[in-house]
Design a protein around this motif. Structure first.
Motif, PDB file in Angstrom:
ATOM      1  N   VAL A 129       4.762   4.741 -14.107  1.00  0.00           N
ATOM      2  CA  VAL A 129       4.188   5.848 -14.863  1.00  0.00           C
ATOM      3  C   VAL A 129       5.093   7.064 -14.680  1.00  0.00           C
ATOM      4  O   VAL A 129       5.490   7.384 -13.552  1.00  0.00           O
ATOM      5  CB  VAL A 129       2.764   6.166 -14.377  1.00  0.00           C
ATOM      6  CG1 VAL A 129       2.171   7.315 -15.174  1.00  0.00           C
ATOM      7  CG2 VAL A 129       1.881   4.930 -14.478  1.00  0.00           C
ATOM      8  N   MET A 174       7.049   9.249 -12.036  1.00  0.00           N
ATOM      9  CA  MET A 174       6.269  10.081 -11.118  1.00  0.00           C
ATOM     10  C   MET A 174       6.629   9.678  -9.698  1.00  0.00           C
ATOM     11  O   MET A 174       6.493   8.510  -9.343  1.00  0.00           O
ATOM     12  CB  MET A 174       4.775   9.801 -11.336  1.00  0.00           C
ATOM     13  CG  MET A 174       3.962  10.991 -11.707  1.00  0.00           C
ATOM     14  SD  MET A 174       2.216  10.584 -11.903  1.00  0.00           S
ATOM     15  CE  MET A 174       1.982  11.108 -13.602  1.00  0.00           C
ATOM     16  N   LYS A 181       6.769  11.065  -5.383  1.00  0.00           N
ATOM     17  CA  LYS A 181       6.510  12.087  -4.386  1.00  0.00           C
ATOM     18  C   LYS A 181       7.788  12.846  -4.083  1.00  0.00           C
ATOM     19  O   LYS A 181       7.759  14.042  -3.840  1.00  0.00           O
ATOM     20  CB  LYS A 181       5.937  11.432  -3.129  1.00  0.00           C
ATOM     21  CG  LYS A 181       4.511  10.959  -3.347  1.00  0.00           C
ATOM     22  CD  LYS A 181       3.925  10.278  -2.131  1.00  0.00           C
ATOM     23  CE  LYS A 181       4.270   8.815  -2.075  1.00  0.00           C
ATOM     24  NZ  LYS A 181       3.293   8.013  -1.316  1.00  0.00           N
ATOM     25  N   GLY A 212       4.389  -1.909  -7.516  1.00  0.00           N
ATOM     26  CA  GLY A 212       5.040  -1.381  -8.707  1.00  0.00           C
ATOM     27  C   GLY A 212       6.427  -1.993  -8.850  1.00  0.00           C
ATOM     28  O   GLY A 212       6.969  -2.569  -7.894  1.00  0.00           O
ATOM     29  N   THR A 262       2.557   4.944   1.180  1.00  0.00           N
ATOM     30  CA  THR A 262       3.127   5.668   2.304  1.00  0.00           C
ATOM     31  C   THR A 262       2.397   7.007   2.300  1.00  0.00           C
ATOM     32  O   THR A 262       2.564   7.812   1.384  1.00  0.00           O
ATOM     33  CB  THR A 262       4.644   5.876   2.109  1.00  0.00           C
ATOM     34  OG1 THR A 262       5.245   4.598   1.893  1.00  0.00           O
ATOM     35  CG2 THR A 262       5.272   6.540   3.331  1.00  0.00           C
ATOM     36  N   ASP A 301       9.213  -0.740  -8.870  1.00  0.00           N
ATOM     37  CA  ASP A 301      10.243  -0.172  -7.976  1.00  0.00           C
ATOM     38  C   ASP A 301      10.307  -0.924  -6.641  1.00  0.00           C
ATOM     39  O   ASP A 301      11.173  -0.650  -5.817  1.00  0.00           O
ATOM     40  CB  ASP A 301       9.993   1.332  -7.735  1.00  0.00           C
ATOM     41  CG  ASP A 301       8.623   1.623  -7.135  1.00  0.00           C
ATOM     42  OD1 ASP A 301       7.728   0.745  -7.200  1.00  0.00           O
ATOM     43  OD2 ASP A 301       8.438   2.727  -6.600  1.00  0.00           O
ATOM     44  N   THR A 322       1.876   2.195   4.987  1.00  0.00           N
ATOM     45  CA  THR A 322       3.119   2.476   5.698  1.00  0.00           C
ATOM     46  C   THR A 322       2.924   3.777   6.470  1.00  0.00           C
ATOM     47  O   THR A 322       3.405   4.828   6.065  1.00  0.00           O
ATOM     48  CB  THR A 322       4.299   2.562   4.697  1.00  0.00           C
ATOM     49  OG1 THR A 322       4.286   1.366   3.900  1.00  0.00           O
ATOM     50  CG2 THR A 322       5.639   2.662   5.403  1.00  0.00           C
ATOM     51  N   THR A 361      -0.896   1.212 -10.508  1.00  0.00           N
ATOM     52  CA  THR A 361      -0.490  -0.025  -9.834  1.00  0.00           C
ATOM     53  C   THR A 361      -1.690  -0.700  -9.169  1.00  0.00           C
ATOM     54  O   THR A 361      -1.913  -1.897  -9.351  1.00  0.00           O
ATOM     55  CB  THR A 361       0.632   0.278  -8.812  1.00  0.00           C
ATOM     56  OG1 THR A 361       1.822   0.579  -9.546  1.00  0.00           O
ATOM     57  CG2 THR A 361       0.903  -0.901  -7.906  1.00  0.00           C
ATOM     58  N   GLY A 415       0.805  -1.219   0.000  1.00  0.00           N
ATOM     59  CA  GLY A 415       0.000   0.000   0.000  1.00  0.00           C
ATOM     60  C   GLY A 415       0.838   1.270   0.000  1.00  0.00           C
ATOM     61  O   GLY A 415       2.060   1.224  -0.113  1.00  0.00           O
TER      62      GLY A 415
HETATM   63  N1  5CA Z   1       4.423   1.887   1.285  1.00  0.00           N
HETATM   64  C1  5CA Z   1       5.356   1.383   0.323  1.00  0.00           C
HETATM   65  C2  5CA Z   1       5.074  -0.068  -0.023  1.00  0.00           C
HETATM   66  S1  5CA Z   1       5.046  -1.083   1.385  1.00  0.00           S
HETATM   67  C3  5CA Z   1       5.354   2.232  -0.938  1.00  0.00           C
HETATM   68  O1  5CA Z   1       6.104   1.911  -1.844  1.00  0.00           O
HETATM   69  N2  5CA Z   1       4.537   3.282  -0.940  1.00  0.00           N
HETATM   70  S2  5CA Z   1       4.417   4.336  -2.151  1.00  0.00           S
HETATM   71  O2  5CA Z   1       3.399   5.262  -1.736  1.00  0.00           O
HETATM   72  O3  5CA Z   1       5.685   4.859  -2.452  1.00  0.00           O
HETATM   73  O4  5CA Z   1       3.933   3.557  -3.400  1.00  0.00           O
HETATM   74  C4  5CA Z   1       2.687   2.874  -3.382  1.00  0.00           C
HETATM   75  C5  5CA Z   1       2.591   1.927  -4.582  1.00  0.00           C
HETATM   76  O5  5CA Z   1       2.613   2.678  -5.794  1.00  0.00           O
HETATM   77  C6  5CA Z   1       3.766   0.953  -4.680  1.00  0.00           C
HETATM   78  O6  5CA Z   1       3.273  -0.311  -5.123  1.00  0.00           O
HETATM   79  C7  5CA Z   1       4.653   1.561  -5.729  1.00  0.00           C
HETATM   80  O7  5CA Z   1       5.399   0.572  -6.414  1.00  0.00           O
HETATM   81  C8  5CA Z   1       3.648   2.221  -6.648  1.00  0.00           C
HETATM   82  N3  5CA Z   1       4.196   3.380  -7.370  1.00  0.00           N
HETATM   83  C9  5CA Z   1       4.857   4.437  -6.855  1.00  0.00           C
HETATM   84  N4  5CA Z   1       5.213   5.310  -7.831  1.00  0.00           N
HETATM   85  C10 5CA Z   1       4.739   4.793  -9.004  1.00  0.00           C
HETATM   86  C11 5CA Z   1       4.769   5.221 -10.373  1.00  0.00           C
HETATM   87  N5  5CA Z   1       5.335   6.348 -10.745  1.00  0.00           N
HETATM   88  N6  5CA Z   1       4.184   4.419 -11.299  1.00  0.00           N
HETATM   89  C12 5CA Z   1       3.573   3.260 -10.928  1.00  0.00           C
HETATM   90  N7  5CA Z   1       3.507   2.817  -9.667  1.00  0.00           N
HETATM   91  C13 5CA Z   1       4.081   3.560  -8.697  1.00  0.00           C
END
Ligand code: 5CA
Ligand code: ZN
Length: 371
Positions: free
Chosen positions: A240, A247, A249, A206, A7, A208, A44, A19, A5
């Motif tokens: 993405v 993209m 944060k 994702g 953060t 990453d 998280t 995702t 999920g």
């Molecule tokens: N809380 C952790 C996972 S335990 C985390 O990665 N949070 S996150 O807010 O950074 O990302 C949430 C989900 O979105 C993750 O599965 C991550 O792989 C996905 N994600 C983040 N940025 C992108 C992006 N630019 N394109 C596609 N998926 C993304």
């Protein structure tokens, strides 16, 4: 299925949405095949970026997390992404995380460094098998994605943090290893084990998250339980991008779902995402939303007709595309073809009065598009 999920320190962007959409399609296709789906997702809700952002904007970190989790759920609902059985915040399961670290310690897989507890990578016999990455690549990614390969005193640069001892001004909880808070990977391992057990079908996120997150989590599970695999399949959605870069944060090149929803039908947003195959990396541009709006309007006009071309084959063909590694671009084309014939039909070809309702149901159940 366990999907990593958010953060929650900022609003949901299109990368996140893409995702969670990919795993919504897994969920929908499993249900369509008659399976019961048990789906768990974490949040998280305590981590460095969240604490840093809260500090920056002068807000309590718990309030920030709560606000962003609420917005995330609203965005997901608008995009018709079916919710998991349970959303589990890390702060709700600190005891379970500590208990799991205790099990790893009992197996001799941990060591202490200045009060912090690390996982000793030498204790993981299958390390590297989830990502298949070389050690050089792992070291680079570990440094980029929250790891600390250069920290002096570690036994191996790839050893990862399980428990972070309390730092002044940071939130902390009591544990058998002293006051502190969980490291990142162990949270998902603990939540997945507690809710699904090991050997569940799909761990998702994702791309990453392939390394270090899913790699490290798999070995925590393996060493703690003695069971392998931790998840039968690791499934990853593509990244993405915006303006040539992923993209994220931290970079700030974001298109927020909540912002886009103010000007666009959420079903058009969902259609714009569905136009890409889940595993490819792609770049968002505004014209994709325009095309999706046009497609949505065509589909809506077609299903509003009194009758249309026979649609039984539409169901077979959409299912065939979706069960072929979730080929959403192919599935959209199947409905496009039907809509085009429906809208241009004169007489005999548009004879089936049940067809528009069937196509409406196909789009709804399999693709999550409400027409
Ligand atoms: N809380 C952790 C996972 S335990 C985390 O990665 N949070 S996150 O807010 O950074 O990302 C949430 C989900 O979105 C993750 O599965 C991550 O792989 C996905 N994600 C983040 N940025 C992108 C992006 N630019 N394109 C596609 N998926 C993304
Ligand atoms: Zn995770």
């Amino acid at each position: 299925m366990y999907v990593c999920g958010i953060t929650p320190y900022d609003a949901t962007h299109l990368g996140h949405a893409n995702t969670y959409l990919a795993f919504d399609l897994v969920n929908r296709m499993w249900r369509d095949a008659g399976h019961e789906v048990d789906y768990i997702q974490n949040a998280t809700d305590v981590d460095d970026p969240l604490l840093e952002r809260a500090e920056q904007i002068g807000m309590d970190w718990r309030e920030l997390a709560e606000r962003e989790i609420e917005l995330f759920r609203t965005d997901m609902e608008a995009l018709r992404i079916l919710p998991p059985r349970e959303y589990v915040g890390v702060t709700e399961v600190i005891d379970q995380v500590a208990e799991l670290i205790g099990r790893l310690r009992d197996k001799g897989a941990t060591y202490e460094l200045d009060g912090d507890i690390y996982f000793d990578v030498a204790a993981a016999p299958k390390f590297g098998s989830v990502s298949g990455y070389s050690e050089g690549r792992m070291l680079t990614l570990c440094a980029e994605r929250g790891g600390d390969p250069g920290r002096p005193g570690k036994k191996h640069p790839l050893d990862w943090l399980l428990w972070r001892a309390e730092r002044p001004g940071e939130p902390s909880w009591p544990s058998p290893f002293g006051q502190g808070r969980p490291g990142w990977h162990i949270e998902c391992t603990a939540i997945a084990l507690a809710n699904l057990g090991s050997g569940f079908d799909v761990a998702g996120g994702g791309s990453d998250l392939i390394f270090p997150h899913h790699e490290c989590g798999a070995h925590e599970g393996h060493v703690a339980t003695g069971e392998w695999p931790f998840a039968k399949a690791y499934v990853h959605a593509g990244m993405v991008a915006l303006d040539g870069e992923k993209m994220s944060k931290s970079k700030g090149n974001l298109v927020f779902v909540s912002r886009l929803r103010q000007e666009a039908d959420p079903m058009a947003i969902r259609l714009a995402l569905l136009a890409h195959h889940y595993r490819t990396d792609w770049e968002w541009t505004a014209d994709q939303l325009t095309s999706a709006e046009a497609r949505l309007a065509r589909w809506r006009s077609a299903v509003a007709l009194q009758a249309g071309p026979e649609a039984g084959t539409v169901l077979d063909r959409v299912r065939a595309r979706m069960t072929d590694d979730l080929d959403t671009p192919g599935a959209l084309t199947v409905i496009d073809d039907w809509a085009e014939r429906a809208l241009s039909a004169d007489g005999a070809d548009g004879a089936d009065p049940r067809a528009p309702m069937l196509v409406r149901d196909i789009a709804d159940a399999l693709l999550g598009i409400s027409l």
